[in-house]
Enzyme design. Sequence first.
Site, PDB file in Angstrom:
ATOM      1  N   ASP A  48      44.340  56.660   4.565  1.00 25.81           N
ATOM      2  CA  ASP A  48      43.657  56.378   5.836  1.00 25.81           C
ATOM      3  C   ASP A  48      42.926  55.042   5.766  1.00 25.81           C
ATOM      4  OD1 ASP A  48      42.482  57.644   8.499  1.00 25.81           O
ATOM      5  OD2 ASP A  48      40.838  56.624   7.466  1.00 25.81           O
ATOM      6  N   TYR A  53      38.478  47.976   8.248  1.00 26.31           N
ATOM      7  CA  TYR A  53      38.213  48.048   6.807  1.00 26.31           C
ATOM      8  C   TYR A  53      38.660  46.785   6.069  1.00 26.31           C
ATOM      9  CZ  TYR A  53      37.922  53.082   7.960  1.00 26.31           C
ATOM     10  OH  TYR A  53      37.644  54.303   8.532  1.00 26.31           O
ATOM     11  N   LYS A  78      43.892  52.164  12.450  1.00 24.06           N
ATOM     12  CA  LYS A  78      43.152  52.387  13.713  1.00 24.06           C
ATOM     13  C   LYS A  78      42.911  51.066  14.418  1.00 24.06           C
ATOM     14  CE  LYS A  78      40.589  55.806  10.979  1.00 24.06           C
ATOM     15  NZ  LYS A  78      40.398  55.184   9.650  1.00 24.06           N
ATOM     16  N   HIS A 111      39.876  54.005  17.290  1.00 21.82           N
ATOM     17  CA  HIS A 111      38.794  54.210  16.312  1.00 21.82           C
ATOM     18  C   HIS A 111      37.550  54.861  16.939  1.00 21.82           C
ATOM     19  CE1 HIS A 111      37.560  52.421  12.176  1.00 21.82           C
ATOM     20  NE2 HIS A 111      36.859  53.507  12.416  1.00 21.82           N
TER      21      HIS A 111
HETATM   22  N1  LIG Z   1      37.113  57.127  11.952  1.00 18.38           N
HETATM   23  C1  LIG Z   1      35.920  56.728  11.561  1.00 18.38           C
HETATM   24  O1  LIG Z   1      35.095  56.287  12.371  1.00 18.38           O
HETATM   25  C2  LIG Z   1      35.575  56.791  10.117  1.00 18.38           C
HETATM   26  C3  LIG Z   1      34.245  56.560   9.702  1.00 18.38           C
HETATM   27  C4  LIG Z   1      33.957  56.659   8.339  1.00 18.38           C
HETATM   28  C5  LIG Z   1      34.966  56.990   7.430  1.00 18.38           C
HETATM   29  N2  LIG Z   1      36.258  57.182   7.859  1.00 18.38           N
HETATM   30  C6  LIG Z   1      37.342  57.513   6.916  1.00 18.38           C
HETATM   31  O2  LIG Z   1      36.962  58.639   6.130  1.00 18.38           O
HETATM   32  C7  LIG Z   1      37.053  58.300   4.750  1.00 18.38           C
HETATM   33  C8  LIG Z   1      36.049  59.080   3.926  1.00 18.38           C
HETATM   34  O3  LIG Z   1      34.718  58.858   4.385  1.00 18.38           O
HETATM   35  P1  LIG Z   1      33.652  57.944   3.607  1.00 18.38           P
HETATM   36  O4  LIG Z   1      34.339  56.923   2.808  1.00 18.38           O
HETATM   37  O5  LIG Z   1      32.696  57.471   4.643  1.00 18.38           O
HETATM   38  O6  LIG Z   1      32.836  58.963   2.719  1.00 18.38           O
HETATM   39  P2  LIG Z   1      33.102  60.254   1.782  1.00 18.38           P
HETATM   40  O7  LIG Z   1      34.543  60.399   1.502  1.00 18.38           O
HETATM   41  O8  LIG Z   1      32.352  61.373   2.401  1.00 18.38           O
HETATM   42  O9  LIG Z   1      32.316  59.863   0.474  1.00 18.38           O
HETATM   43  C9  LIG Z   1      32.685  58.770  -0.316  1.00 18.38           C
HETATM   44  C10 LIG Z   1      31.588  58.574  -1.385  1.00 18.38           C
HETATM   45  O10 LIG Z   1      31.587  59.673  -2.266  1.00 18.38           O
HETATM   46  C11 LIG Z   1      31.875  59.226  -3.594  1.00 18.38           C
HETATM   47  N3  LIG Z   1      32.760  60.227  -4.200  1.00 18.38           N
HETATM   48  C12 LIG Z   1      34.059  60.480  -3.891  1.00 18.38           C
HETATM   49  N4  LIG Z   1      34.543  61.498  -4.604  1.00 18.38           N
HETATM   50  C13 LIG Z   1      33.520  61.925  -5.383  1.00 18.38           C
HETATM   51  C14 LIG Z   1      33.406  62.958  -6.346  1.00 18.38           C
HETATM   52  N5  LIG Z   1      34.429  63.751  -6.648  1.00 18.38           N
HETATM   53  N6  LIG Z   1      32.215  63.093  -6.980  1.00 18.38           N
HETATM   54  C15 LIG Z   1      31.172  62.281  -6.700  1.00 18.38           C
HETATM   55  N7  LIG Z   1      31.216  61.291  -5.790  1.00 18.38           N
HETATM   56  C16 LIG Z   1      32.387  61.114  -5.142  1.00 18.38           C
HETATM   57  C17 LIG Z   1      32.518  57.876  -3.463  1.00 18.38           C
HETATM   58  O11 LIG Z   1      32.220  57.054  -4.562  1.00 18.38           O
HETATM   59  P3  LIG Z   1      33.371  56.446  -5.550  1.00 18.38           P
HETATM   60  O12 LIG Z   1      34.284  55.618  -4.710  1.00 18.38           O
HETATM   61  O13 LIG Z   1      32.561  55.660  -6.518  1.00 18.38           O
HETATM   62  O14 LIG Z   1      34.042  57.637  -6.169  1.00 18.38           O
HETATM   63  C18 LIG Z   1      31.830  57.345  -2.212  1.00 18.38           C
HETATM   64  O15 LIG Z   1      30.566  56.799  -2.527  1.00 18.38           O
HETATM   65  C19 LIG Z   1      36.817  56.779   4.763  1.00 18.38           C
HETATM   66  O16 LIG Z   1      37.159  56.163   3.544  1.00 18.38           O
HETATM   67  C20 LIG Z   1      37.651  56.374   5.949  1.00 18.38           C
HETATM   68  O17 LIG Z   1      39.018  56.356   5.578  1.00 18.38           O
HETATM   69  C21 LIG Z   1      36.554  57.095   9.191  1.00 18.38           C
END
Ligand SMILES: NC(=O)c1ccc[n+]([C@@H]2O[C@H](COP(=O)([O-])OP(=O)(O)OC[C@H]3O[C@@H](n4cnc5c(N)ncnc54)[C@H](OP(=O)(O)O)[C@@H]3O)[C@@H](O)[C@H]2O)c1
Length: 275
Positions: A48, A53, A78, A111
């Site tokens: 994704d 990004y 997106k 988005h």
């Molecule tokens: N559509 C939208 O508006 C929107 C908005 C936000 C996000 N997104 C999408 O959703 C995806 C996920 O959301 P997100 O990146 O905001 O946050 P998330 O997946 O909730 O959390 C990511 C954070 O958690 C850490 N992490 C991941 N796996 C872990 C584990 N097993 N143990 C401990 N820490 C862990 C990562 O650090 P490390 O990398 O150091 O492991 C990072 O700091 C995004 O990457 C994006 O593709 C979409």
Amino acid sequence: MNNVQSAVTLSNGEQMPWLGLGVFKVSDGQEVIDSVGTAIKNGYRSIDTAALYDNEEGVGQAIRASSVPREQLFITTKVWNSDQGYESTLKAFDTSMGKLGLDYLDLYLIHWPVKGKYKETWKALEKLHKEGKVRSIGVSNFQIHHLQDLLEDAEVRPVVNQVELHPLLSQVELREYCKSQGIQIEAWSPLAQGKLLNNEVLKAIGAKYGKSTAQVIIRWDLQNEIVTIPKSANEQRIIENADVFDFELTPEELEQINGLNQNQRIGADPDNFNL
Ligand SMILES: NC(=O)c1ccc[n+]([C@@H]2O[C@H](COP(=O)([O-])OP(=O)(O)OC[C@H]3O[C@@H](n4cnc5c(N)ncnc54)[C@H](OP(=O)(O)O)[C@@H]3O)[C@@H](O)[C@H]2O)c1
């Protein structure tokens, strides 16, 4: 659903993996190439990204460097807010595809529901879909009222709504509405960007199964039929996040996690999103 490649059949008949890798805040170049490469090597088939990004080029490079055939991968990007509108979306799509280096996309999402623009943007997505350039089209950050408005005159229905969703914001009403409309819910920030990793309820459940809190949350998503895309740029954590198919939460544990909901957002509120 028994492995990282298990997929949901969307309402248009396309298959989308339940679990994917998010790459928000992963730098273009080596970091995203390594993250996506590691994920694919360890069985992930869904990635994704988004124009915002700024890492679509690296995602594309990692896809080409992998030995997995294109048709086995599921790639989402997106259209960003400033590109919304009919012609500008078509142009933004070409730019994204040029960066990704792909000849078709699996899922293209709006988005955010930019007021006064998202219906025109949707028409552009419908055209891309009809031309076969995108297999599935959907939205992100749409509330029920946005979906109702869009569905009024959509020729092609959105098949996915990607929204902020984690145990602190469980989005029950939106999930039920989407289910009733054949729209698959997908969780962004499923790990609440790390906020929940020390939660005592999740830790206790994880201890029972020898799993981390992140794995418990991902399992809660899957057992609730929520597509989930945890982000990690770390090899061990990318592997850990997909190692969730050898245990099952009980109905009581699912309820305990449901009880953590506080309707608490980490990201913006789609109704008050300042463009
Ligand atoms: N559509 C939208 O508006 C929107 C908005 C936000 C996000 N997104 C999408 O959703 C995806 C996920 O959301 P997100 O990146 O905001 O946050 P998330 O997946 O909730 O959390 C990511 C954070 O958690 C850490 N992490 C991941 N796996 C872990 C584990 N097993 N143990 C401990 N820490 C862990 C990562 O650090 P490390 O990398 O150091 O492991 C990072 O700091 C995004 O990457 C994006 O593709 C979409």
